[in-house]
Design a protein around this motif. Structure first.
Motif, PDB file in Angstrom:
ATOM      1  N   PRO A  53      56.213  12.662 -24.050  1.00  0.00           N
ATOM      2  CA  PRO A  53      55.094  12.285 -24.598  1.00  0.00           C
ATOM      3  C   PRO A  53      55.239  10.722 -24.671  1.00  0.00           C
ATOM      4  CG  PRO A  53      56.376  13.788 -25.977  1.00  0.00           C
ATOM      5  CD  PRO A  53      56.971  13.598 -24.677  1.00  0.00           C
ATOM      6  N   PHE A  54      53.876   9.956 -24.657  1.00  0.00           N
ATOM      7  CA  PHE A  54      54.092   8.589 -24.509  1.00  0.00           C
ATOM      8  C   PHE A  54      53.037   7.768 -25.408  1.00  0.00           C
ATOM      9  CE2 PHE A  54      51.029   9.552 -21.318  1.00  0.00           C
ATOM     10  CZ  PHE A  54      50.061   8.881 -21.483  1.00  0.00           C
ATOM     11  N   ILE A  55      53.500   6.543 -25.304  1.00  0.00           N
ATOM     12  CA  ILE A  55      52.288   5.723 -26.345  1.00  0.00           C
ATOM     13  C   ILE A  55      51.968   4.464 -25.134  1.00  0.00           C
ATOM     14  CG2 ILE A  55      52.097   4.327 -28.325  1.00  0.00           C
ATOM     15  CD1 ILE A  55      54.720   5.607 -29.103  1.00  0.00           C
ATOM     16  N   ALA A  56      50.491   4.116 -25.102  1.00  0.00           N
ATOM     17  CA  ALA A  56      50.031   3.082 -24.268  1.00  0.00           C
ATOM     18  C   ALA A  56      49.469   2.422 -24.999  1.00  0.00           C
ATOM     19  CB  ALA A  56      49.517   3.941 -23.382  1.00  0.00           C
ATOM     20  N   THR A  57      49.130   0.976 -24.450  1.00  0.00           N
ATOM     21  CA  THR A  57      48.262   0.069 -24.965  1.00  0.00           C
ATOM     22  C   THR A  57      46.968   0.657 -24.599  1.00  0.00           C
ATOM     23  OG1 THR A  57      49.673  -1.878 -24.468  1.00  0.00           O
ATOM     24  CG2 THR A  57      47.220  -2.403 -24.286  1.00  0.00           C
ATOM     25  N   ALA A  58      46.085   0.443 -25.316  1.00  0.00           N
ATOM     26  CA  ALA A  58      44.547   0.934 -25.104  1.00  0.00           C
ATOM     27  C   ALA A  58      43.680   0.260 -24.357  1.00  0.00           C
ATOM     28  CB  ALA A  58      44.015   1.131 -26.825  1.00  0.00           C
ATOM     29  N   THR A  59      44.169   0.305 -23.246  1.00  0.00           N
ATOM     30  CA  THR A  59      43.178  -0.050 -22.098  1.00  0.00           C
ATOM     31  C   THR A  59      42.089   1.010 -21.805  1.00  0.00           C
ATOM     32  OG1 THR A  59      44.474   0.777 -20.343  1.00  0.00           O
ATOM     33  CG2 THR A  59      44.961  -1.517 -20.946  1.00  0.00           C
ATOM     34  N   GLY A  60      40.969   0.610 -20.832  1.00  0.00           N
ATOM     35  CA  GLY A  60      40.073   1.564 -20.838  1.00  0.00           C
ATOM     36  C   GLY A  60      40.407   2.799 -20.342  1.00  0.00           C
ATOM     37  N   GLU A  61      41.289   2.688 -19.152  1.00  0.00           N
ATOM     38  CA  GLU A  61      41.881   3.970 -18.572  1.00  0.00           C
ATOM     39  C   GLU A  61      42.704   4.766 -19.373  1.00  0.00           C
ATOM     40  OE1 GLU A  61      41.731   5.403 -14.688  1.00  0.00           O
ATOM     41  OE2 GLU A  61      39.915   4.759 -16.054  1.00  0.00           O
ATOM     42  N   TYR A  62      43.744   4.153 -20.386  1.00  0.00           N
ATOM     43  CA  TYR A  62      44.337   4.992 -21.575  1.00  0.00           C
ATOM     44  C   TYR A  62      43.382   5.387 -22.439  1.00  0.00           C
ATOM     45  CZ  TYR A  62      48.484   4.578 -18.819  1.00  0.00           C
ATOM     46  OH  TYR A  62      49.615   4.451 -17.740  1.00  0.00           O
ATOM     47  N   ARG A  63      42.673   4.922 -22.866  1.00  0.00           N
ATOM     48  CA  ARG A  63      41.294   5.294 -23.680  1.00  0.00           C
ATOM     49  C   ARG A  63      40.815   6.641 -23.269  1.00  0.00           C
ATOM     50  NH1 ARG A  63      40.135   0.075 -24.619  1.00  0.00           N
ATOM     51  NH2 ARG A  63      38.177   0.324 -23.307  1.00  0.00           N
ATOM     52  N   TRP A  64      40.369   6.547 -21.779  1.00  0.00           N
ATOM     53  CA  TRP A  64      39.910   7.890 -21.239  1.00  0.00           C
ATOM     54  C   TRP A  64      40.835   8.660 -20.988  1.00  0.00           C
ATOM     55  CZ3 TRP A  64      41.514   9.582 -16.273  1.00  0.00           C
ATOM     56  CH2 TRP A  64      40.787  10.405 -15.811  1.00  0.00           C
ATOM     57  N   LEU A  65      41.939   8.807 -20.774  1.00  0.00           N
ATOM     58  CA  LEU A  65      42.971   9.638 -20.560  1.00  0.00           C
ATOM     59  C   LEU A  65      43.477  10.368 -21.927  1.00  0.00           C
ATOM     60  CD1 LEU A  65      45.187  10.901 -18.700  1.00  0.00           C
ATOM     61  CD2 LEU A  65      46.763   9.435 -19.139  1.00  0.00           C
ATOM     62  N   GLU A  73      55.875  20.227 -28.823  1.00  0.00           N
ATOM     63  CA  GLU A  73      54.523  20.570 -28.464  1.00  0.00           C
ATOM     64  C   GLU A  73      53.893  19.720 -27.639  1.00  0.00           C
ATOM     65  OE1 GLU A  73      50.644  21.324 -28.816  1.00  0.00           O
ATOM     66  OE2 GLU A  73      51.484  19.398 -29.714  1.00  0.00           O
ATOM     67  N   GLU A  74      53.933  18.564 -27.828  1.00  0.00           N
ATOM     68  CA  GLU A  74      52.915  17.611 -27.019  1.00  0.00           C
ATOM     69  C   GLU A  74      53.433  17.448 -25.652  1.00  0.00           C
ATOM     70  OE1 GLU A  74      52.220  12.972 -28.085  1.00  0.00           O
ATOM     71  OE2 GLU A  74      51.964  14.293 -29.745  1.00  0.00           O
ATOM     72  N   ALA A  75      54.456  17.776 -25.383  1.00  0.00           N
ATOM     73  CA  ALA A  75      54.992  17.782 -23.768  1.00  0.00           C
ATOM     74  C   ALA A  75      54.674  19.001 -23.109  1.00  0.00           C
ATOM     75  CB  ALA A  75      56.483  17.866 -23.960  1.00  0.00           C
ATOM     76  N   ARG A 124      51.870  20.712 -23.841  1.00  0.00           N
ATOM     77  CA  ARG A 124      50.438  20.571 -23.953  1.00  0.00           C
ATOM     78  C   ARG A 124      49.875  19.885 -22.755  1.00  0.00           C
ATOM     79  NH1 ARG A 124      47.396  17.206 -26.616  1.00  0.00           N
ATOM     80  NH2 ARG A 124      49.023  16.584 -28.071  1.00  0.00           N
ATOM     81  N   GLN A 125      50.462  18.426 -22.722  1.00  0.00           N
ATOM     82  CA  GLN A 125      50.145  17.610 -21.684  1.00  0.00           C
ATOM     83  C   GLN A 125      50.474  17.979 -20.429  1.00  0.00           C
ATOM     84  OE1 GLN A 125      49.902  13.617 -24.774  1.00  0.00           O
ATOM     85  NE2 GLN A 125      51.602  13.862 -23.328  1.00  0.00           N
ATOM     86  N   ARG A 126      51.412  18.832 -20.254  1.00  0.00           N
ATOM     87  CA  ARG A 126      51.830  19.057 -18.683  1.00  0.00           C
ATOM     88  C   ARG A 126      50.702  19.993 -18.498  1.00  0.00           C
ATOM     89  NH1 ARG A 126      55.836  18.985 -14.362  1.00  0.00           N
ATOM     90  NH2 ARG A 126      55.151  21.001 -13.255  1.00  0.00           N
ATOM     91  N   ARG A 127      50.550  20.920 -19.336  1.00  0.00           N
ATOM     92  CA  ARG A 127      49.164  21.980 -18.966  1.00  0.00           C
ATOM     93  C   ARG A 127      48.139  21.229 -18.467  1.00  0.00           C
ATOM     94  NH1 ARG A 127      51.253  24.722 -23.302  1.00  0.00           N
ATOM     95  NH2 ARG A 127      49.596  24.399 -24.527  1.00  0.00           N
ATOM     96  N   ILE A 128      47.568  20.046 -19.352  1.00  0.00           N
ATOM     97  CA  ILE A 128      46.486  19.306 -19.007  1.00  0.00           C
ATOM     98  C   ILE A 128      46.510  18.755 -17.487  1.00  0.00           C
ATOM     99  CG2 ILE A 128      45.080  17.647 -19.648  1.00  0.00           C
ATOM    100  CD1 ILE A 128      45.655  18.242 -22.441  1.00  0.00           C
ATOM    101  N   VAL A 129      47.725  18.216 -17.526  1.00  0.00           N
ATOM    102  CA  VAL A 129      47.882  17.560 -16.012  1.00  0.00           C
ATOM    103  C   VAL A 129      47.652  18.510 -14.779  1.00  0.00           C
ATOM    104  CG1 VAL A 129      49.551  16.345 -14.421  1.00  0.00           C
ATOM    105  CG2 VAL A 129      49.299  15.469 -16.798  1.00  0.00           C
TER     106      VAL A 129
END
Length: 365
Positions: A291-303, A333-335, A337-342
């Protein structure tokens, strides 16, 4: 391939200058891997001859690629795609190759015009420091190319104002190379990157990360270190005693660099260079079960809208997310779920259809 095959409709080569030096056999760097090597494998599914190498040229055969440590060149490619090619000696060759019927593409994965002075790429591509290999030559080659291939909406819109034919193909992850991190009860907080290629990104962590680690008795991890950990600790304002490190490694070993921490950070200074960047690091974290946290650039908002990653705009938001992610159950749980989405949406196989479509279109010209 040889010159007798140069009129074959279906052949495609990537002319790449991003290589990890000192490794045998020659190995692409990260840009070369994601924007040349993986797309090349996808285009090969058309049954075409494909290749990747440093740029080569022979008058009767247009642009080609050097192979075998630049001791042998392959020519006859109907289409070539330039990647990070900025050499002056290539400038007069592109118009000749186009006039001889070769399709010239240029792949753009970074906002070269927006690179910041504290990024080593700024110095390395400065025309005053490097007159024969620089970003001014890059701009000329981009303008000469038949088609530009970009990786983000920002880059697409930026170059669409300058060029007649611009496409966008996002990055895809070779997910099968990434193993799921076995989450620890007490999380390690990590970042992957080489500090000399960053633009004040780690200063985003400066106001809060050190105190947060001390207060919660946690440790930090930096994969991509080339200075014994000093650079990350200094730039992020974290006590060096709290930081463990892993050195810069070639791309083939890169998935191992993500097996040492439980929560990923993607701090990005707010500027156009970072706004143009893809969300590839987040996809790599997610593919690794981190799981990760990112600065809210356009690409990370989209992701995040696709269900991957958390966003932070302030120190309070970064720390709020870390507080929640200290829970092992939440992280696991987050890990998963996010692996499945990838796997469902963001692999290089998903992008492969777009690369093959592009290859077919330009070959038919």
């Amino acid at each position: 391939m040889d010159s007798a095959q140069r009129n074959d409709v279906g052949s495609f080569a990537f002319l790449n200058t991003d290589w990890s030096h000192g490794y045998k056999p020659q190995m692409p760097g990260g840009c070369g891997w994601y924007r040349c090597y993986l797309p090349m494998l996808q285009i090969s599914k058309l049954g075409w001859p494909v290749g990747m190498g440093s740029p080569a040229y022979r008058e009767q055969d247009n642009l080609g690629i050097w192979v075998d440590d630049d001791t042998r060149a392959l020519y006859g490619w109907k289409t070539v795609c330039l990647k990070l090619v900025m050499q002056r000696n290539i400038l007069p060759l592109v118009p000749k190759a186009r006039a001889n019927g070769q399709n010239i593409l240029y792949d753009i994965d970074d906002l070269v015009d927006g690179v910041q002075p504290d990024n080593i790429a700024y110095r390395n591509t400065d025309p005053a420091r490097s007159p024969d290999n620089n970003r001014s030559i890059f701009r000329e080659l981009v303008a000469m190319s038949d088609t530009l291939v970009t990786s983000t909406p920002f880059l697409y819109e930026y170059y669409r104002r300058q060029h007649r034919d611009v496409r966008m193909i996002r990055n895809g992850v070779d997910v099968q190379r990434y193993s799921m991190r076995q989450q620890a009860k007490r999380p390690v907080i990590g970042w992957v990157g080489a500090t000399q290629w960053r633009t004040r990104d780690l200063q985003v962590l400066d106001p809060w990360l050190g105190n947060y680690l001390l207060r919660n008795k946690l440790r930090a991890w930096h994969s991509g270190d080339d200075s014994g950990g000093a650079a990350f600790a200094a730039k992020a304002n974290v006590p060096g005693s709290l930081v463990d490190t892993w050195p810069i490694v070639p791309i083939i070993q890169y998935p191992q660099a993500l097996q040492h921490f439980d929560i990923g950070l993607v701090p990005l200074a707010r500027n156009d260079f970072n706004e143009a960047k893809s969300c590839l690091k987040g996809l790599e974290y997610a593919a690794s079960g981190i799981p990760f946290i990112a600065t809210a650039t356009g690409e990370y908002r989209w992701l995040a809208e696709q269900g991957i990653g958390r966003l932070a705009e302030s120190p309070a938001e970064w720390m709020h997310h870390l507080d929640e992610l200290q829970s092992l159950d939440v992280r696991m749980e987050e890990a998963r779920r996010q692996r499945r989405i990838v796997e469902d949406k963001f692999t290089i196989d998903h992008r492969g259809e777009e690369w093959r479509k592009l290859a077919l279109e330009v070959a038919a010209r």
